[in-house]
Motif scaffolding. Structure first.
Motif, short mmCIF file in Angstrom:
data_model
loop_
_atom_site.label_atom_id
_atom_site.label_comp_id
_atom_site.label_asym_id
_atom_site.label_seq_id
_atom_site.Cartn_x
_atom_site.Cartn_y
_atom_site.Cartn_z
N LEU A 24 -5.40 -0.66 -7.10
CA LEU A 24 -6.70 -0.21 -6.61
C LEU A 24 -6.57 1.14 -5.92
O LEU A 24 -5.89 1.26 -4.90
N HIS A 25 -7.22 2.15 -6.47
CA HIS A 25 -7.34 3.44 -5.81
C HIS A 25 -8.60 3.41 -4.96
O HIS A 25 -9.72 3.38 -5.46
N THR A 26 -8.40 3.39 -3.64
CA THR A 26 -9.47 3.01 -2.72
C THR A 26 -10.46 4.13 -2.40
O THR A 26 -11.57 3.86 -1.95
N GLY A 27 -10.04 5.39 -2.56
CA GLY A 27 -10.88 6.49 -2.11
C GLY A 27 -10.77 6.74 -0.62
O GLY A 27 -11.45 7.62 -0.08
N ASP A 28 -9.90 5.99 0.07
CA ASP A 28 -9.68 6.17 1.51
C ASP A 28 -8.47 7.06 1.73
O ASP A 28 -7.43 6.88 1.09
N LEU A 29 -8.61 7.99 2.65
CA LEU A 29 -7.49 8.86 3.02
C LEU A 29 -6.81 8.33 4.27
O LEU A 29 -7.47 8.09 5.29
N LEU A 30 -5.51 8.15 4.18
CA LEU A 30 -4.72 7.71 5.32
C LEU A 30 -3.47 8.58 5.43
O LEU A 30 -3.15 9.33 4.50
N ARG A 31 -2.79 8.49 6.54
CA ARG A 31 -1.48 9.10 6.70
C ARG A 31 -0.53 8.05 7.27
O ARG A 31 -0.98 7.05 7.85
N MET A 32 0.77 8.25 7.07
CA MET A 32 1.77 7.29 7.54
C MET A 32 2.71 7.97 8.51
O MET A 32 3.11 9.13 8.28
N ALA A 66 -1.93 13.44 4.69
CA ALA A 66 -3.00 12.55 4.26
C ALA A 66 -2.94 12.36 2.75
O ALA A 66 -2.69 13.30 1.99
N GLY A 67 -3.15 11.14 2.32
CA GLY A 67 -3.19 10.83 0.89
C GLY A 67 -4.11 9.64 0.65
O GLY A 67 -4.47 8.91 1.57
N GLU A 68 -4.50 9.45 -0.62
CA GLU A 68 -5.37 8.33 -0.96
C GLU A 68 -4.57 7.03 -0.94
O GLU A 68 -3.48 6.96 -1.51
N MET A 69 -5.12 6.03 -0.29
CA MET A 69 -4.45 4.74 -0.23
C MET A 69 -4.63 3.98 -1.54
O MET A 69 -5.74 3.86 -2.06
N VAL A 70 -3.51 3.49 -2.06
CA VAL A 70 -3.49 2.66 -3.26
C VAL A 70 -3.00 1.27 -2.84
O VAL A 70 -2.05 1.15 -2.07
N VAL A 99 0.86 -1.19 0.00
CA VAL A 99 0.00 0.00 0.00
C VAL A 99 0.89 1.24 0.00
O VAL A 99 1.99 1.23 0.54
N TYR A 100 0.40 2.28 -0.64
CA TYR A 100 1.10 3.56 -0.61
C TYR A 100 0.08 4.67 -0.76
O TYR A 100 -1.08 4.43 -1.13
N LEU A 101 0.50 5.90 -0.46
CA LEU A 101 -0.41 7.04 -0.43
C LEU A 101 -0.04 8.04 -1.51
O LEU A 101 1.15 8.33 -1.71
N VAL A 102 -1.06 8.58 -2.18
CA VAL A 102 -0.82 9.56 -3.24
C VAL A 102 -1.75 10.76 -3.07
O VAL A 102 -2.80 10.66 -2.45
N ASP A 103 -1.33 11.89 -3.66
CA ASP A 103 -2.18 13.08 -3.63
C ASP A 103 -3.14 13.06 -4.83
O ASP A 103 -3.22 12.06 -5.57
N GLU A 104 -3.85 14.15 -5.07
CA GLU A 104 -4.84 14.18 -6.14
C GLU A 104 -4.22 14.09 -7.52
O GLU A 104 -4.91 13.76 -8.49
N GLN A 105 -2.94 14.36 -7.63
CA GLN A 105 -2.23 14.24 -8.91
C GLN A 105 -1.55 12.88 -9.05
O GLN A 105 -0.85 12.63 -10.03
#
Length: 520
Positions: A391-399, A355-359, A340-346
């Protein structure tokens, strides 16, 4: 490996071992296998073809468990539908997946009759029982009776074939059928049973609906391992469930926060009241910190596995039990053999703490949504390798700096109030820290001045606690712009078919009550 082949192997090697217990019915692996074989033969005789969809519309009963594996043996695809599903939603699902057959119980036939106004109804195989319906049905009892001249089935399928469609709850629109292959299921089950240190000696009790992904995997994982599953219909009578757990020497207990909230109201639960329990799992919604402390107190010898997941990939993260006291608010690390990793809107990686979207990437990621290429393309996108979909989950997480993830909220749930973005989860965490609050859900509702007003729906242990007390508590523990402007105390929170708290339904209740509050 195809999932039904685990059952066949255990039936051959440890056939006398108990596979399933439901009520007064106990089935060994040999008996379970024989009934699935007979039902699979019957399905084929009803012209079920390889790849056809077959719907199971039942509660937690041995017939539902048998049906899952029989459908797979016939080379078909199973779809479980919650028995509390109303006629219009059932009709929608039947229209969407166009099943060849529908397996059900006599008591549910009236709902099927109503669903005929919304969908064509396929042939029905029904478990006998009292019913107001006059519908002509094939007999389930006849279907699972082995025929003396039948030969062993060989369907010729492989593990990349579709195994199941699991429909989402539809909390953000119409339900979508999540497509999972045998390989998807096997990969997820292998990761989960490995981290839980499961063995064939485990005895797992589940009150979760088989139609709920979390409940279904208790069956799939138990059969994969050759373990024993005790299947109960509900947690309505928890003391009876605990008596059964002691009698059967249960080692594994999957729960959701609603169940731990009920347990916290039981005054007679003392440390070690489940002496054989080795592990507790949780998913669907994160366990509040007070619930974790309570479970640690009353089940001191059990490891608590806090997990996070979604239907589209089964499970995303898990928190190692040894870390639950150090990082109780974390949803943990990626499952083994996934990333899993987190990305911004771009689509760019975010910094630690942001916070970023979990992939999610890995063999547990779904194949897409049945009959819905547009929705599939929205969430399944090209990954790090040109041949894979992530899978772009639509969930926001932070690490955090240690690599542990923390759930922030759904992208669509973020409340925009007074020009600030407020994750409901942060407000809910504070509400749960109040000793008198049992459950809480926070939602943004329309407000002319604020854009969205922060509101909360809660249940409490203390009848003297009022909304002003709760708002005062929030002011002491939250930044000003995060404090709810309206709190509604209820007897219970609205839930989805799977028992999860429904933020959508709560928001509808809060919006209506907030309008009345403003008009007063």
């Amino acid at each position: 490996m195809r999932i039904e082949n685990y059952l066949r192997a255990h039936a051959q090697n440890t056939g006398e071992k108990t596979a399933l217990v439901t009520g007064q019915v106990r089935l060994t692996y040999a008996e379970f296998d024989a009934k699935t074989e007979a039902l699979a033969q019957y399905l084929l005789a009803q012209n079920v073809q390889r790849g056809d969809r077959v719907v199971i519309f039942m509660d937690n009963c041995w017939q539902a468990a048998i049906s899952v594996f029989a459908i797979l043996k016939a080379g078909a695809v199973f779809t479980l539908v919650n028995p509390s599903t109303k006629a219009d939603k059932l009709g929608y699902i039947l229209n969407d997946c166009t099943p060849s057959l529908l397996l059900t119980q006599a008591k549910l036939l009236p709902v099927i009759d109503e669903a005929e106004a919304f969908s064509k109804i396929p042939s029905v195989i029904a478990v006998q029982g009292p019913s107001r319906s006059k519908r002509a049905c094939l007999s389930f009892e006849e279907a699972v009776t082995p025929q003396p001249d039948s030969t062993r089935l060989v369907n010729g399928g492989i593990d990349i074939d579709l195994a199941m469609l699991i429909y989402t709850s539809g909390s953000t629109g119409r339900p979508k059928g999540v497509m999972m292959t045998h390989r998807n299921i096997d990969a997820a089950a292998t990761s989960l049973t490995g981290l839980l240190k499961n063995t064939a000696d485990d005895i797992i009790l589940s009150v979760l609906p088989l139609s709920f992904n979390y409940g279904l995997y208790q069956l799939l994982m138990a059969i994969k391992l050759g373990a024993t599953l005790i299947l109960e219909k509900s947690f309505a009578f928890p003391q009876a469930v605990f008596d059964l757990m002691r009698a059967e020497k249960v080692t594994g207990f999957p729960i959701v926060p609603t169940m731990s909230a009920i347990m916290m109201q039981m005054k007679d639960l003392t440390a070690g009241f489940l002496p054989d329990l080795r592990f507790i799992t949780n998913t669907a919604a994160q366990l509040p910190v007070p619930h974790i402390a309570f479970l640690q107190r009353v089940t001191p010898d059990a490891e608590i596995y806090s997990m996070y997941g979604l239907t589209e990939c089964k499970r995303c993260t898990w928190l190692p039990p040894q870390m639950i006291s150090q990082k109780p608010e974390s949803v943990g690390l990626a499952l083994p053999n996934s990333e899993v990793y987190l990305v911004d809107e771009q689509g760019q990686p975010v910094a630690v703490g942001e916070a970023g979207e979990m992939v999610v990437r890995g063999p547990n990621v779904m194949q897409g949504y049945w009959n819905n290429p547009e929705a599939s393309a929205e969430v399944l996108r090209t990954g790090r390798n040109p041949w894979e979909k992530v899978l772009h989950t639509g969930d926001l997480l932070r690490m955090d700096v240690d690599g542990y993830y923390y759930f922030v909220g759904r992208k669509d749930d973020i409340i925009k109030s007074r020009g600030e973005k407020v994750p409901p989860k942060e407000v809910e965490t504070v509400l749960y820290s109040h000793p008198a609050i049992r459950e809480a859900v926070v939602a943004g509702v329309p407000d002319v001045m604020l854009g969205q007003a922060i509101t909360a729906l809660v249940t409490t242990n203390d009848t003297a606690l009022n909304d002003k007390d709760i708002i005062r508590f929030c002011r002491q523990n939250l930044e000003d712009y995060m404090v709810p402007v309206f709190v509604l105390i209820a007897d219970e929170l609205p839930r989805t078919d799977t028992g999860k708290v429904s933020r959508r339904l709560a928001a509808e209740i809060l919006a209506k009550q907030y309008r009345q509050f403003q008009d007063e």
